[in-house]
Write an enzyme that holds these catalytic residues in place. Structure first.
Site, short mmCIF file in Angstrom:
data_model
loop_
_atom_site.label_atom_id
_atom_site.label_comp_id
_atom_site.label_asym_id
_atom_site.label_seq_id
_atom_site.Cartn_x
_atom_site.Cartn_y
_atom_site.Cartn_z
N ASP A 65 7.84 -25.44 20.36
CA ASP A 65 7.01 -26.02 21.39
C ASP A 65 6.34 -25.29 22.11
OD1 ASP A 65 6.64 -27.55 23.98
OD2 ASP A 65 8.72 -27.93 24.47
N ASN B 256 -3.80 -23.47 17.99
CA ASN B 256 -4.46 -24.47 17.43
C ASN B 256 -3.66 -25.88 17.98
OD1 ASN B 256 -5.76 -26.42 15.13
ND2 ASN B 256 -3.76 -26.61 15.00
N TYR C 100 -8.67 -35.01 27.20
CA TYR C 100 -8.92 -33.78 26.24
C TYR C 100 -10.04 -33.22 26.70
CZ TYR C 100 -9.39 -32.38 21.32
OH TYR C 100 -9.51 -31.79 20.36
N LYS D 50 -9.81 -29.10 26.85
CA LYS D 50 -10.63 -28.04 26.31
C LYS D 50 -11.61 -27.72 26.87
CE LYS D 50 -8.76 -29.07 22.08
NZ LYS D 50 -7.53 -27.89 21.75
N THR E 227 -9.58 -34.87 9.76
CA THR E 227 -8.28 -34.49 10.25
C THR E 227 -7.45 -35.99 10.48
OG1 THR E 227 -8.57 -34.26 12.43
CG2 THR E 227 -9.15 -32.34 11.04
#
Length: 256
Positions: free
Chosen positions: A63, A90, A154, A158, A191
């Site tokens: 985690d 990642n 997101y 990022k 992905t």
């Protein structure tokens, strides 16, 4: 193939997608890799797929939002393979919600995993790498360079990873630690995360989104995970010895 021969690497979110591709490439170039993920079944299967002997690849649940769990993972890496040389941060999630739909819960979850998890991992790795040197590769995104109306959390996470990486890289360079810290900023890749995001949309909306996105990419296609892994390998290797605090953008020309 020996671009990272003898290096011990930890890759988070390695059960699938970009994390799996990065672990696969690092192994192919001579590294030993501890793969981590919250998905125990998928992670174990992934490690066995890459190295059935368990001598060069291993897996543990992890985690990334838990500071104590980082100590356990790095202790396990040292016990299994040796002191960590490379950390690939990642692990990440994305909530497909515009700013009006975004809930406090999804906002916090995204920041906890994508940004705080990177900070905790970077901090823990620096403590282990001081005096030895090493490379930390943070997976940011072109979504930290540009805005996308469907992923505000997101975007924020990022963007935070990008600037945090620069701050940490400057600190390590000025302190003489010989620890390089860089970002890989992927564009859209084929992905499970991207597929899952599209699957969560109405079929017509998903098709329209995919078509609009492809139209924005000069190379006219999504990236293959192996193409992103090649960038990770470069930053993990000594070939990038003069690169720190940088963004390596791999997006088919989209942000250009």
């Amino acid at each position: 193939m020996s671009r990272v021969a003898g290096k011990v690497c930890v890759v988070t979110g390695a059960a699938r997608g970009l994390g799996f591709a990065a672990a696969q490439r690092l192994l192919a170039e001579g590294a030993q890799v501890l793969m981590t993920d919250v998905d125990a079944d998928a992670g174990k299967a992934a490690a066995l797929d890459l190295d059935a002997s368990g001598k060069r690849a291993a897996f543990t649940t992890h985690d990334v939002t838990n500071v104590d769990d980082w100590s356990r993972v790095l202790d396990l890496s040292e016990k299994t393979f040796g002191a960590v040389d490379v950390l690939v941060n990642n692990a990440g999630v994305a909530a497909i919600m515009d700013v009006e739909q975004l809930t406090p819960k999804e906002w916090q979850r995204t920041l906890d995993i994508n940004l705080s998890g990177v900070m905790y991992g970077t901090q823990a790795a620096i403590a282990r790498m001081k005096g030895r040197g090493g490379s930390i590769v943070n997976i940011a995104s072109i979504e930290g360079l540009i805005g996308e109306q469907l992923v505000p959390a997101y975007n924020a996470s990022k963007g935070g990873v990008r600037i945090f990486t620069k701050s940490a890289a400057i600190h390590c360079a000025r302190a003489g630690y010989n620890i390089r810290i860089n970002n890989v900023c992927p564009g859209f890749a084929e992905t499970q995360m991207v597929a899952g995001a599209l699957a969560g949309m109405a079929a017509e909306d998903a098709q329209a989104f995919a078509a609009r996105t492809l139209a924005r990419i000069p190379l006219g296609r999504f990236a293959q995970p192996a193409e992103i892994a090649a960038a990770v390998l470069f930053l993990a290797s000594d070939e990038s010895s003069y690169v720190t605090g940088s963004d390596l953008v791999v997006d088919g020309g989209m942000t250009a």
